[in-house]
Every structure is written in C-alpha cells, then in structure tokens.
Enzyme design. Structure first.
Site, PDB file in Angstrom:
ATOM      1  N   GLU A  45       1.142  -1.137   0.285  1.00 54.24           N
ATOM      2  CA  GLU A  45      -0.006  -0.002  -0.010  1.00 54.24           C
ATOM      3  C   GLU A  45       1.102   1.268   0.042  1.00 54.24           C
ATOM      4  O   GLU A  45       0.986   2.088   0.614  1.00 54.24           O
ATOM      5  CB  GLU A  45      -0.773  -0.026   1.118  1.00 54.24           C
ATOM      6  N   GLU A 103      -5.267  -8.546  -0.831  1.00 53.37           N
ATOM      7  CA  GLU A 103      -6.168  -7.868   0.364  1.00 53.37           C
ATOM      8  C   GLU A 103      -7.761  -7.802   0.138  1.00 53.37           C
ATOM      9  O   GLU A 103      -7.807  -7.490  -0.519  1.00 53.37           O
ATOM     10  CB  GLU A 103      -5.180  -7.081   0.994  1.00 53.37           C
TER      11      GLU A 103
END
Length: 493
Positions: A174, A296
């Site tokens: 991220e 995810e």
C-alpha cells in the site's frame, strides 16, 4: 424461481491457480500472537511455539500460500529485529495496530517453519516505506543464498545452515497509503530500484510483486504498468467489502436485510474491479505474463464491542460465508489473470477463518467455504453459462441471486460450487451438461436459518457443512433446490 446453467465440459478455460485460496497473516491484533504463535513454553499444544490445532485446521483446507508480515506492519518491520535469541530481539511499537509492544519473537525462522508445517508457499512483503535497499537485499540473501557470505553465515549462526526456498516477494505494501503515501510515478521508480536488488541466488527464482492500486485507482495501474511493468511478475490489488462507510462500517452480527444486500452488492463489485484493471494490464501485457494478485480482500466491519479498536476483531456469520463464495467465483472466472488471492486475515482479524480464545479454537463459516471450494485448486475452469433470477429489495437495485464456479479435476470429476445470495428465498438450479455424460452426483451444503448465524466458543457448530442430498439427475441434467442463503458444492461423475 429457476436458475439454469449450461456446462460445456469439453471447453476448458484455463487452470484455476491453487494460490487463489491463499491467506494473509499480519502482526495485527491476535493474528500472530495468540493465533499462530503461543510460544514454546505455552501449555497450549504447540510445535516450537506454533499452535498445533491451528496447523491441523489449516492443513485440512490446503492453505497454498501465506503472506507475511503485513500489511501496513511490513513497512515498519526491520527483519534483523526478528532473528537470533529471543532475549536479544529488540521490542518495537506496533504503531499501526493498537500501539502495543511487539517483542519480535515471531520472525523469519518462525515464519518459514510455519509454512513448512502448513506445506504452504511463503509470500514475504518487504519494507519499502521505512526500509533501505540494502536491508531488503540482505534479507533476500539471508533467506536464499547457499554459500559463503555475511548473511548466509548469520543465518547459519542462528541455527539454519540450508537456505529456504522463497518464491513470492512483495516490494512494499500500500505504497499509496500507509506504505509511504507515494504518487504512482514516484513508486514506479522506487519499485524499479528496490526490485533490482531482490536477486535470484542459486536456483531460487523470486516472483516479484509490485504494490498495485487501492480499489478503483485505475491511474495507478496505468502508470505502474507503463513505467515498470516489464520489471514485475505480479501486481497487487486491495479491496475490502464494507457495508457502510469507513467511519461507520456496520456491525458484524447486528444487521438487517438491507445491509445484507449492500454487502453482497459490494462483494460483487470485485468483478468490475478485476475486469477494468485487467484491461489496463492487457494493454501492456497481452501475453498475460504479469499476474493480478488480490492479496488483501474480505469483509471489514466495526470491531466487536469491548475489544481493542486497533485489533480489528470481528465475528463471522453466514453473510461472510456468502461473501467468500462470491469472491472465489469471481477469482476463478478471471483465472487467466488472477493467479493469487489472500483473504484478510487468517486468524482473529477481519474475515478470519479461525477465532481463538486462549486454548480454545473455533472455525468460522468462512473456513467452511474454503474447505468446500478447495476442490477447485489447480482444476480446469469449464465454460458455462448461467441464467439466474435477480435478487432485489423493494424492486430497487438488483443483483444475481446465484453465482457459480464449475471445474474439472485431473480424475475427470466435475465440481460445481453455487451461492444463493437471497436470505429469504430458495431457488431451483438446473445444470445441463454438454460434452459429457453424468450418472452420479453428491453434494455438501452450508446454510442457516438466520442471516447473522455464527459459530461461538460456546456453540462452535451452529454453522457447519452438511450432506446435501436434494439432487436429482434427469436426462443428463442435475436438478436441485438451494435453500435461502446457501453455499452448495456438488461433485458429478
């Protein structure tokens, strides 16, 4: 209510990678400590500190790959803090998840032992946000180099002479957010630099995964593929199913049908995301060399009342079971591009498959869906067409009532997985086979009477799979009636 499925048995669409059924374990809440790891001196039965009951449960669902150590934690993690004697490992503050003290007792050696016990491929995420190129390069050398070198010698001094095999490595996590708040143009250059030093030592070959977009940030995918696509083997995608807003996500167990419907609708959005991101990737990679890695995914609700808000602990109901089934059907459909997916997270965090409380363990409805869908691991996706009724509330928005996957394994068995998303109405499903004769079919079902039905430590078997014998074969067709909010698996021969 009738859904019709036409299956072209002789038209195979591609292999469903077993890694689509992967998992994610972050140093977050009680996923690692109290989940996987209890320590060697614990009275809870363990193998070198790793819980035996957890290992046995996860081996049953054939966990193929495990992502570690994060998540946001990865870009704060310095791997040398997690090697050597426990007494010498420095403590750190887990700034992202509750501000608790991390003692680093679960580190590189412990993770590889866990993967060995699970017979799962390790997938490690490296620290780009606060780490250095040298640190990442030395970690790769420590793990995979077989020879004389400072890092190989350090590994040997810590009790492991032979190198490990490491296939999957993520260069940051991220990076558009907690991993550094980078712009795609900047991260593309950072990725090119860092990935250069993720080297292949000896016969070990690393599959390099770049940090991909957050949900529908298509510009991130465009820039990254244009600037760094040829330097990567995979690109990640993160998307969570949140019924409400990020500020008020909604309860895991206290919800009405409108929230149920919104959860299903938002889970189905994964199909659009994969389609659009894949179209961009196709522009730069028409041969489909670069894998889309959804590392995810899962439901995200408000935490259970009375628990640490930084631990992301939530219950798991029949609603979550359907979300899992929806995602598997979507991932399988896109198996030409999606080569790995990792649910967030394995134990005690978000859409967990296992919950623990001291020595006690409970399997969630999501766990049972993983168990029912494992038949599709490395199977051949079959071409099929589905005509399904719509599910709606008050004749407003509508979504498909039934979603499905159909595959065949090496022995020629055909496996059909079906999800009835309607919590109030059953549906009859008719499966017609073309290109093969079907003479026998058996089934398994996961269903419940209440939308929020879930397993607890007091009642761990409220939602469990059962034999499904409401199956008839009529003129090379399978006919069955799916109860409301059900996941059904059928094996046909």
């Amino acid at each position: 209510m009738l859904a019709k499925i036409v299956i072209n048995v002789d038209n195979k669409k591609g292999k469903i990678s077993k890694n689509i059924y992967g998992h994610f374990a972050e140093h977050l809440g009680r996923c690692i400590y109290g989940g996987f790891w209890v320590g060697k001196d614990s009275e809870i039965p363990n193998i070198d500190g790793i819980r035996k009951d957890v290992v046995e449960a996860l081996k049953k669902i054939k966990v193929p790959v495990l992502r570690w150590p994060g998540g946001c934690f990865a870009d704060e993690y310095h791997w040398k803090d997690g090697i050597g004697s426990y007494e010498s490992r420095p403590k750190m503050i887990n700034v992202h998840w509750g501000g608790v003290i991390e003692n680093n007792h679960f580190g590189t050696h412990e993770f590889f032992e866990l993967c060995d016990l699970l017979d799962a491929e390790p997938y490690i995420c490296g620290n780009v946000g606060s780490g250095t190129v040298q640190e990442m390069r030395e970690w790769i050398e420590y793990m995979t180099f077989d020879g004389e070198s400072p890092m190989a010698n350090l590994r040997a001094s810590n009790g492991r002479k032979e190198p490990w095999k490491l296939k999957y490595f993520g260069v940051g996590n991220e990076s558009w957010g907690c991993g550094g708040n980078m712009r795609p143009e900047y991260y593309a250059d950072v990725y090119r630099r860092y990935s250069t030093y993720v080297r292949n030592f000896g016969s070990n070959r690393i599959f390099k995964i770049a940090c991909g977009p957050n949900t529908n940030d298509y510009n991130w995918t465009e820039v990254l593929m244009r600037e760094a696509g040829k330097h990567m083997d995979g690109i990640s995608l993160h998307y969570y199913t949140v019924p409400g807003t990020w500020e008020r996500k909604g309860s895991a167990t206290d919800f009405d049908e409108e929230e149920w419907f919104m959860t299903m609708k938002k889970a189905l959005y994964m199909d659009e995301l994969i389609t659009k991101h894949s179209t961009i990737i196709d522009k730069y990679d028409s041969e489909k060399r670069v894998a889309l890695v959804v590392d995810e995914w899962g439901t995200w609700y408000d935490v259970e009342p009375g628990t640490n808000p930084g631990f992301l602990y939530q219950q798991n109901t029949m609603r979550d079971a359907l979300v899992a089934g929806i995602h598997f059907n979507i991932f399988n459909k896109h198996c030409d591009r999606v080569k790995m997916a990792n649910i967030a997270q394995t134990i005690n965090v978000l859409q967990a498959v296992i919950l623990t409380d001291g020595p006690t363990m409970v399997l969630t409805p999501t766990y049972h869906v993983f168990d029912m869908y494992k038949v599709h691991q490395d199977a051949e996706l079959l071409d099929f067409n589905i005509d399904t009724p719509e599910y709606n509330i008050d004749s407003k928005e509508s979504i498909p009532q039934v979603t499905a996957t159909v595959s065949s394994d090496d022995s020629g068995k055909i496996h059909i997985s079906l999800c009835n998303l309607n919590p109030e109405k059953s549906v009859t499903v008719e499966c017609e086979f073309r290109g093969a004769k079907v003479s026998k079919a058996t089934g398994t079902i996961l269903s419940a009477d209440e939308m929020n039905a879930h397993n607890t430590f007091d009642n761990p078997n409220k939602v469990v799979p059962k034999e499904f014998d409401e199956i008839k074969i009529v003129e090379n067709r399978i006919v069955m009636t799916l109860p409301k909010m059900a996941v059904v698996g059928v094996e046909a021969r």
